[in-house]
Design a protein around this motif. Structure first.
Motif: not given
Ligand code: SF4
Length: 414
Positions: A313, A365-369, A315
């Motif tokens: 994850e 995870c989506g890795g948005c951070m 974040c």
């Protein structure tokens, strides 16, 4: 305006950096002289590489210089390293000592830089030393390598081809939701559980809403009561049916929180496409490499007792009861693969590539951070060690059957 890609040439003194610069520019932009420390400062050349576009080339001073000005030069080399997008690490395999190359590589790794290793042969027989160099500095094997003689002009084309084939330009952008059409409705299924921060959507939700609106289409949010839906409470199903049937024109697609796939696999009407925020995000953050994450899910089919799986994850959000990464996915793994061992990594840190081999699969995870660069560095290390990677949205779809996964990836070009 297109930003220039910045390619930096790094290495020890007299490894052939300036010759490589001249090979790339096809002219004597850098002075080539065997006297140690000839490149007193970082030399900059603006040029164009066919197939890549405008680039800025940086020819840096030797990182290992010991003279009075050595420290200042080193600082400039580090500045150049921070500035560049691609590091060409020039190594003379006959040098017998590689501490400087190690330092440059470590610095480039910590900055998530793309690296191509260029072995510059002063004598053909030096090629035999390359395996030895890589034994001493095993991390070099993670990167693409090319062997050239930097003063041989016929090697220029191979060098350019290696750059074009292995470097992801910084101006590559990926459409967040390429299937969105002007004037159409799109449903965003947002359960808003206890982890949802007050006052804002999560980044993938906000990005999807903004993107659809910008495309002159219509995002419509639905807050699904997951607890009620999972408990089989008919009022939630009726509310959902009332919602999807209230449009004057049928919505084109549903983008759902991945954790709601257990419900959406049955509730999403057949005439609407279905995908997840997590799938959208990982495609975007990896610059369109969704197929690698889809292929990675096949690793589930060959798991045996004692295998390690890593849940990653990007974040450190506050985790409450039904957290997707630490509760929901591990519970599903326990149910379907009871004897695998689940490990975790959170935030910007990732497993060291040297420890990576123990994992049979990474579920990300989506890795948005994290940045695209950091995501690319993770994929590079995983590819080099042969560890497959998949994603939350893909896992949470596949776990309900291959057909569900096919439906979720159908809107994407994979
Ligand atoms: S970094 Fe990962 S876990 Fe954190 S909000 Fe983004 S997608 Fe979710």
């Amino acid at each position: 305006m297109t930003e220039r890609d910045i390619i930096g040439i790094f290495g020890k003194m007299n490894s052939g950096k300036s010759s490589l610069m001249n090979l790339l520019t096809q002219q004597e932009t850098s002075i080539v002289d065997p006297t140690p420390g000839t490149t007193a400062d970082t030399k900059i050349t603006l040029t164009e590489i066919h197939g890549l576009g405008p680039v800025k080339l940086l020819d840096t001073a030797g990182f290992d210089e010991q003279q009075d000005l050595g420290l200042k030069k080193r600082t400039k080399v580090i500045t150049a390293l921070k500035e560049c997008d691609l590091v060409l690490l020039v190594i003379d395999p006959a040098a017998f000592e590689y501490e400087t190359d190690k330092l440059i590589l470590e610095e480039a790794r910590s900055l998530d830089k793309q690296v191509i290793v260029v072995y510059n042969l002063f004598r053909i027989s030096d090629k035999n030393r390359i395996d030895k160099v890589e034994e001493l500095l095993t991390r070099l094997r993670v990167y693409h390598r090319i062997v050239v003689n930097a003063i041989d002009i016929t090697h220029r084309q191979r060098l350019l081809e290696a750059i074009l084939a292995n470097y992801i330009p910084k101006n590559v952008t990926v459409d967040l939701l390429p299937f969105v059409e002007k004037g159409e409705f799109y449903i965003l299924n947002i359960p808003m559980d206890e982890e949802t921060p007050p006052g804002r959507y999560l980044r993938p939700q906000a990005m999807a809403e903004e993107y659809i609106t910008r495309k002159w289409a219509f995002p419509v949010s639905y807050r699904m009561n997951l607890a009620k839906a999972r408990a089989g409470d008919s009022s939630e199903k009726e509310r959902w049916n009332g919602f999807v049937n209230s449009f004057t024109r049928r919505p084109k697609a549903i983008i759902t929180d991945s954790q709601a796939m257990d419900i959406m696999k049955d509730w999403a009407p057949d005439d609407m496409a279905l995908t997840t925020f997590s799938v959208m995000m990982i495609n975007y953050m990896s610059r369109g490499r969704l197929n690698e994450f889809v292929n990675g899910i096949r690793a589930l089919n060959s798991l045996v007792a004692g295998d390690h799986i890593l849940i990653a994850e990007a974040c450190n959000h506050s985790r409450i009861r039904e957290d997707i990464g630490t509760v929901q996915i591990p519970n599903l793994l326990k149910k379907f693969y009871p004897e695998v061992i689940v490990n975790y990594t959170f935030g910007r840190e990732f497993v060291d590539d040297l420890d990576m081999k123990k994992y049979k699969l990474v579920i990300h995870c989506g890795g948005c951070m994290i940045s695209n660069q950091r995501m690319a560095a993770r994929l590079r290390d995983l590819n080099a060690t042969g560890v497959p990677i998949t994603n939350y949205g893909i896992f949470l779809s596949y776990i309900h059957g291959e057909k569900i996964l096919d439906r979720v990836i159908a809107p994407w070009d994979v």
